[in-house]
Design a protein around this motif. Structure first.
Motif, short mmCIF file in Angstrom:
data_model
loop_
_atom_site.label_atom_id
_atom_site.label_comp_id
_atom_site.label_asym_id
_atom_site.label_seq_id
_atom_site.Cartn_x
_atom_site.Cartn_y
_atom_site.Cartn_z
N VAL A 64 0.84 -1.21 0.00
CA VAL A 64 0.00 0.00 0.00
C VAL A 64 0.87 1.25 0.00
N ILE B 85 -7.05 3.42 -1.04
CA ILE B 85 -5.89 2.54 -0.95
C ILE B 85 -5.30 2.63 0.46
N GLY C 248 -5.06 -0.28 3.48
CA GLY C 248 -3.87 -0.60 4.27
C GLY C 248 -4.14 -0.51 5.77
#
Length: 186
Positions: free
Chosen positions: A19, A109, A113
């Motif tokens: 990530v 994103i 993570g």
């Protein structure tokens, strides 16, 4: 500060590192697109501004440096000039949609993570019979780094996107003004 960052990277999971790597790549792309498009647009705007000033003041013809002149090849037909306007703006806005895509996806994103980091933290704590806040808090704060990184990238992408959209609008204004003057002069 550097020690804590290195410690975070060395203790991070593969997903967390993936990530952060993805967000780093996003950041590089954002800056590359922005610098390239900004300088290109700035140059085009300056050229079109000078061409418009020449067209309205002392000359009745379009500057040969103007993108509209290069596209129209001396033709002052309304439809040809309109098609040239569209083509110039299309070329000027290449890459700008990527800024919007990055601005909208980077936080997700980062959030991915964070969720994975929190899930991994809870999986580690499942083997303990009693876990206190002093153990949970550092693990969750480490997981939140991914969200912070995603938001950080999104801020730059969105800001640069807006700056470039404004520059394209400015270029469009100069192109349209030149085309209208050429059509009026016949």
């Amino acid at each position: 500060m550097i020690d804590s960052a290195l410690n975070y990277l060395s203790n991070g999971s593969a997903i967390t590192l993936l990530v952060l790597w993805s967000l780093s790549l996003y950041m590089i792309i954002v800056f590359w697109i922005f610098i390239y498009r900004f300088l290109s647009l700035k140059s085009s705007i300056l050229t079109e501004k000078k061409s418009l000033e020449a067209l309205t003041s002392r000359s009745s013809t379009l500057s040969p440096m103007s993108a509209l002149s290069k596209c129209a090849n001396g033709v002052t037909n309304k439809d040809i000039l309109h098609a040239c306007e569209i083509n110039i703006i299309k070329d000027a806005s290449v890459g700008i949609s990527w800024m919007s895509i990055i601005a909208s996806t980077a936080p997700f994103i980062g959030l991915f993570g964070t969720v994975v980091g929190i899930l991994e933290s809870f999986a580690k704590f499942s083997s303990h019979s009693k876990v206190g806040f002093s153990v949970i808090a550092p693990a969750i704060s480490e997981a939140l780094v991914a969200t912070a990184a995603g938001i950080f990238v999104a801020i730059f992408a969105y800001t640069f996107h807006q700056i470039l959209v404004r520059k394209v609008y400015e270029l469009n204004t100069y192109i349209k003004a030149q085309a209208k003057i050429l059509i009026a002069k016949g």
